[in-house]
Enzyme design. Structure first.
Site, PDB file in Angstrom:
ATOM      1  N   CYS A 143      -9.371  -4.339  16.503  1.00  0.00           N
ATOM      2  CA  CYS A 143      -8.022  -3.891  16.163  1.00  0.00           C
ATOM      3  C   CYS A 143      -7.922  -3.615  14.667  1.00  0.00           C
ATOM      4  CB  CYS A 143      -7.009  -4.957  16.577  1.00  0.00           C
ATOM      5  SG  CYS A 143      -5.323  -4.609  16.032  1.00  0.00           S
TER       6      CYS A 143
ATOM      7  N   ASN B 252      15.046  13.636  -6.342  1.00  0.00           N
ATOM      8  CA  ASN B 252      13.591  13.649  -6.237  1.00  0.00           C
ATOM      9  C   ASN B 252      13.025  12.988  -7.490  1.00  0.00           C
ATOM     10  OD1 ASN B 252      10.877  14.116  -5.995  1.00  0.00           O
ATOM     11  ND2 ASN B 252      11.029  16.351  -5.922  1.00  0.00           N
TER      12      ASN B 252
ATOM     13  N   CYS C 141       3.504  -1.288  -4.402  1.00  0.00           N
ATOM     14  CA  CYS C 141       2.735  -1.474  -3.165  1.00  0.00           C
ATOM     15  C   CYS C 141       1.335  -0.884  -3.296  1.00  0.00           C
ATOM     16  CB  CYS C 141       3.471  -0.859  -1.975  1.00  0.00           C
ATOM     17  SG  CYS C 141       3.778   0.908  -2.111  1.00  0.00           S
TER      18      CYS C 141
ATOM     19  N   ASP D 140      10.833   0.617  -7.719  1.00  0.00           N
ATOM     20  CA  ASP D 140      10.139   0.163  -6.501  1.00  0.00           C
ATOM     21  C   ASP D 140       9.643   1.389  -5.734  1.00  0.00           C
ATOM     22  OD1 ASP D 140       9.184  -1.225  -4.323  1.00  0.00           O
ATOM     23  OD2 ASP D 140      11.162  -1.605  -3.450  1.00  0.00           O
TER      24      ASP D 140
ATOM     25  N   ASN E 285      17.989  -2.811  -1.126  1.00  0.00           N
ATOM     26  CA  ASN E 285      17.332  -4.124  -1.075  1.00  0.00           C
ATOM     27  C   ASN E 285      17.412  -4.872  -2.408  1.00  0.00           C
ATOM     28  OD1 ASN E 285      15.593  -6.044   0.425  1.00  0.00           O
ATOM     29  ND2 ASN E 285      14.034  -5.478  -1.059  1.00  0.00           N
TER      30      ASN E 285
ATOM     31  N   PHE F 169      14.185   4.425  -6.597  1.00  0.00           N
ATOM     32  CA  PHE F 169      13.605   4.323  -5.255  1.00  0.00           C
ATOM     33  C   PHE F 169      14.296   3.159  -4.521  1.00  0.00           C
ATOM     34  CE2 PHE F 169      10.326   5.829  -8.183  1.00  0.00           C
ATOM     35  CZ  PHE F 169       9.908   7.017  -7.583  1.00  0.00           C
TER      36      PHE F 169
END
EC number: 2.1.1.190
Length: 514
Positions: A76, A350, A398, A371, A306, A301
């Site tokens: 997997c 953008n 990330c 972010d 959040n 972003f």
């Protein structure tokens, strides 16, 4: 196909969790191998300067090695690091971040933060599972794709999904097989909220009344009054999804009690998959941002809010920017839902096309939170000038390589110091690295001419490195060609020797006969 097997001593891990070794001048990326291990490997992809390989056997184990909990690990593609002890996973990711900052950004944090880590298992509250009728497997498969493959792994359970969702995999396989459109339902999206669970079925054809009855029965059987299992359909893109049963279920939400924030969202909208770590991540980011009443803060972003809404709870005025209009609409709704509509404003923009002029038009921000997606925020950060520079920037990333690149821009051209950086283990048992970094304005921005000179020097360094790699590859090709030529010459010499010897023996035999 059988591949030749060789022994290697593994030196480190790459950003995808593969063991890195060097054999005969080539870099090897070996699946399933850990630092300091001696392994037998089998290459399955060969390039002039590197090879991809699979571990066939471990001759000497690393202290980091652990027994994978999941029986599907290795096949997997959902996890890549279950064979690594959990605390070692975190340490490896921290090293990846530090190495990227040093190698790509040429920066070093004044302080390395304690990693943010949470539960190792059952953490994933959002997932996209593939579904497919596979006659050779005897029915419908539901799960993640196999590693580096378009095939679906034959899963019976999943230890990174919440236990009650993992328990649905086999019932889902059996239920989908009974639908009239079982071969036209390629995906099931899972969303686990505070008060309910949602399954979004991607239906490429309309369902029948009988299909609806089957889905309804599935919801009734596996849901509960205190925690419904709501069924949604998605006939086309993510924006087309809608609930079909039960229609009186509570809203899908996640909460951050520390900030008295509740976030409603659609199951196909982007949210962090690990709500426990998300809450800790937001708290750490806000600790560094240190928002104060009356400050004007940008949330770039911003998604559905959040970070925006927790920042607004401090009394600061927050302006959120996001490239997706549906997410901006959701962010506006969430601000109202939490009574913060007077403290926040949002706009769609953008952020990969920001200029000095468009950034200046937003007005002066005291601080900024960034972010971005994996591509990073380099264009946004390049648009900062001495007049518009926020005093503090907190960057949630990330992708450690784009964070490192962007850190280089801030430190070397915009007058910022990297005060602190550390990783967030948002995705245990994967090589995915989330991180947070705190930048403080401590010096002047470089002039445009100085920046152009720096960029020209970096471009020249990249070209030189590229030329060196090409020269190395050509040298390796030449070495191999020389080896082949030498082997061919030796073979030809042996052939000539054989025929010369044969001719001599034939001549001797002929003379003897006479």
């Amino acid at each position: 196909m059988t591949h030749p097997q060789t022994i290697a001593l593994v030196e480190s891990l790459d950003h995808e969790g593969r063991g890195v070794a060097h054999v005969d001048g080539k870099t090897l990326f070996i699946d399933g191998a850990l630092p300091y291990e001696k392994v037998i490997y089998s290459s399955y992809r060969k390039k002039p300067s590197y090879e991809n390989a699979q571990t066939s056997a471990v001759l000497k184990e690393s202290f980091m090695r652990a027994d994978p909990r999941c029986p599907h690990f290795g096949v997997c593609g959902g996890c890549s690091m279950q064979h690594v002890e959990f605390t070692a996973q975190v340490a490896i990711k921290q090293r990846v971040l530090e190495d990227n900052l040093k190698r790509i950004g040429k920066v070093k944090a004044e302080r390395v933060l304690t990693p943010i880590a949470g539960p190792a298992w059952h953490y994933r509250h959002r997932a996209r599972l593939s579904a497919r009728m596979v006659a050779k497997k005897g029915g419908v498969l539901v799960g993640f794709h196999e590693k580096s493959s378009s095939y679906i792994a034959e899963m019976r359970e999943c230890h990174i999904l919440p236990k009650h969702i993992s328990d649905l995999i086999m019932p889902l396989r059996e239920m989908i097989a009974t639908l009239s459109i079982s071969q036209r339902m390629p995906q099931v999206e899972v969303a686990v909220g505070d008060k309910l669970d949602i399954l979004v079925f991607r239906n490429m054809d309309d369902i029948t009344d009988a299909d609806f009855a089957i889905l309804k029965a599935f919801s009734d059987k596996h849901g509960a009054a205190e925690r419904p299992l709501q069924i949604w359909l998605q006939p086309k893109g993510p924006d087309t999804c809608y609930p079909i049963y039960p229609l009186d279920a509570p809203k899908l939400t996640y909460s951050m009690p520390e900030f008295a924030v509740e976030m409603p969202y659609y199951p196909t909208e982007f949210t962090q998959v690990n709500p426990q770590i998300n809450a800790v991540m937001v708290a750490r980011a806000l600790k560094f941002l240190d928002p104060q009443p009356g400050e004007r803060i940008a949330d770039m972003f911003c998604g559905i809010g959040n970070f925006t809404l927790p920042i607004a709870r401090s009394g600061a005025v927050v302006h959120g920017m996001e490239g997706s209009q549906p997410l901006v609409r959701r962010a506006v709704e969430n601000a109202t839902h939490n009574g913060l509509q007077d403290k926040v404003s949002y706009e769609m923009a953008n952020l990969f096309d920001v200029t000095e002029e468009s950034f200046a038009a937003l007005g002066k921000f005291d601080k900024m939170l960034v972010d971005p997606p994996r591509d990073g925020a380099v264009q946004l950060l390049k648009a900062i000038t001495e007049e518009t520079a926020p005093q503090r920037i907190v960057y949630v990333s990330c992708n450690p390589s784009t964070l490192a690149r962007d850190a280089g821009v801030l430190v070397h051209t915009k007058g910022y110091t990297l005060k602190a950086a550390g990783i967030i283990n948002m995705f245990p048992h994967t090589a995915h690295v989330e991180s947070v970094a705190w930048f403080e304005k401590t010096g002047p921005c470089k002039t445009r001419k100085e920046v152009e000179e720096i960029e020209a020097l970096e471009a020249a360094e990249r070209e030189a490195a590229k030329a060196a790699r090409l020269a190395e590859e050509n040298a390796e090709k030449a070495r191999k060609a020389a080896e082949l030529a030498e082997k061919a010459a030796a073979k030809e010499a042996r052939r000539a020797h054989y025929f010369a010897e044969k001719a001599r023996r034939d001549a001797e035999e002929a003379a003897s006969d006479q």
